[in-house]
Write an enzyme that holds these catalytic residues in place. Structure first.
Site, short mmCIF file in Angstrom:
data_model
loop_
_atom_site.label_atom_id
_atom_site.label_comp_id
_atom_site.label_asym_id
_atom_site.label_seq_id
_atom_site.Cartn_x
_atom_site.Cartn_y
_atom_site.Cartn_z
N LYS A 14 25.91 45.21 52.74
CA LYS A 14 25.56 45.07 50.97
C LYS A 14 25.08 43.83 50.74
CE LYS A 14 29.61 46.65 49.43
NZ LYS A 14 30.25 47.08 50.87
N ARG A 89 34.15 50.73 42.60
CA ARG A 89 35.05 51.17 43.79
C ARG A 89 36.19 52.12 43.63
NH1 ARG A 89 34.28 45.69 46.28
NH2 ARG A 89 35.17 45.72 48.55
N ARG A 128 32.24 39.98 63.12
CA ARG A 128 32.10 39.40 61.72
C ARG A 128 33.36 38.46 61.83
NH1 ARG A 128 31.34 42.44 56.05
NH2 ARG A 128 32.87 41.19 54.95
N ARG A 134 36.67 34.08 55.60
CA ARG A 134 37.32 34.83 54.68
C ARG A 134 38.64 35.27 55.39
NH1 ARG A 134 33.50 39.15 51.95
NH2 ARG A 134 35.56 40.20 51.81
N ARG A 145 41.27 47.05 54.04
CA ARG A 145 39.99 47.13 53.20
C ARG A 145 39.32 48.46 53.64
NH1 ARG A 145 37.05 42.06 54.49
NH2 ARG A 145 35.46 42.75 53.29
P1 AMP Z 1 34.02 42.38 48.96
O1 AMP Z 1 33.45 41.07 49.01
O2 AMP Z 1 33.34 43.09 47.99
O3 AMP Z 1 34.18 43.02 50.05
O4 AMP Z 1 35.23 42.30 47.93
C1 AMP Z 1 36.40 41.40 48.52
C2 AMP Z 1 37.89 41.75 47.83
O5 AMP Z 1 37.69 41.76 46.29
C3 AMP Z 1 38.16 43.32 47.85
O6 AMP Z 1 38.84 43.62 49.20
C4 AMP Z 1 39.03 43.54 46.80
O7 AMP Z 1 40.39 42.99 46.99
C5 AMP Z 1 38.41 42.87 45.64
N1 AMP Z 1 37.59 43.66 44.95
C6 AMP Z 1 36.09 43.26 44.85
N2 AMP Z 1 35.56 44.18 44.32
C7 AMP Z 1 36.49 45.08 43.69
C8 AMP Z 1 36.49 46.09 42.77
N3 AMP Z 1 35.30 46.72 42.45
N4 AMP Z 1 37.68 46.67 42.71
C9 AMP Z 1 38.91 46.24 43.05
N5 AMP Z 1 38.97 45.27 44.10
C10 AMP Z 1 37.63 44.73 44.27
#
Ligand code: AMP
Length: 189
Positions: A14, A89, A128, A134, A145
């Site tokens: 993404k 999500r 990764r 991260r 996740r």
């Molecule tokens: P990402 O970079 O999109 O993988 O997001 C990293 C982390 O941020 C996720 O594992 C969640 O802990 C939190 N997060 C990001 N977007 C959301 C969302 N829409 N709803 C809930 N938690 C989120």
């Protein structure tokens, strides 16, 4: 306004594809993950509130996430549209987004799901981990996740399918090939 959602599990590509889509369509890209990480880096009250959850690979509660997303959209009143990345999500987030956009006489045009099977995801994630800084990209957190994705986030797909807004794009292959497929879908809008 053209609003669309780029959807897919962690490791689906993404982030990579978003960068290319921003350049082509000149839409505002909103990644809730990036927003949370910025809050954590800046040690804002919100950042302090969510950092442990994120480090652990858990989803942040809907209320907090939705409020942050809406604030970000409202910061861009002149936008031609938005690419939502990592949001929604949960089904509650999807419903809140619909309601919010409707209040602005707008809507989600299309949801593109990047399709990547579990075997490929595991392979990408192993790669990764070698490159990442991260805290939530380490093996057990990343697995959490992915579990969050398959227990909560996949249910967003039927939500959009019922609205006939879901389009699947094969997320395995060359980056440019996948990008071309995404553009083929989006150019229709
Ligand atoms: P990402 O970079 O999109 O993988 O997001 C990293 C982390 O941020 C996720 O594992 C969640 O802990 C939190 N997060 C990001 N977007 C959301 C969302 N829409 N709803 C809930 N938690 C989120």
């Amino acid at each position: 306004m053209l609003n669309f959602v780029l959807f897919g599990p962690p490791g689906a590509g993404k982030g990579t594809q978003s960068q290319k889509l921003i350049d082509r369509y000149q839409l505002i890209h909103i990644s809730t993950g990036d927003l949370f990480r910025a809050h954590i880096t800046n040690q804002s009250p919100l950042g302090k509130q969510v950092s442990a959850l994120i480090a652990d690979g858990q989803l942040v509660p809907d209320e907090i996430t939705i409020a942050m997303l809406e604030e970000e959209v409202d910061k861009n009143p002149e936008a031609k549209g938005f690419i939502f990345d990592g949001f929604p999500r949960t089904v509650a987030q999807a419903a809140a987004l619909d309601e919010f956009l409707e209040s602005k006489d707008s809507s989600i045009a299309v949801v593109i799901a990047l399709d990547v099977d579990q075997v490929e995801l595991t392979k990408r994630i192993a790669e990764r981990q070698k490159l990442t800084n991260r805290v939530d990209d380490h093996a057990d957190k990343l697995q959490k996740r992915i579990d969050e994705y398959f227990s909560k986030t996949v249910h967003v797909l039927p939500y959009y399918e019922a609205q006939d807004k879901l389009r699947k794009v094969n997320g395995i292959g060359q980056i440019d090939e996948i990008f071309a497929e995404l553009c083929e879908v989006l150019d229709k809008y």
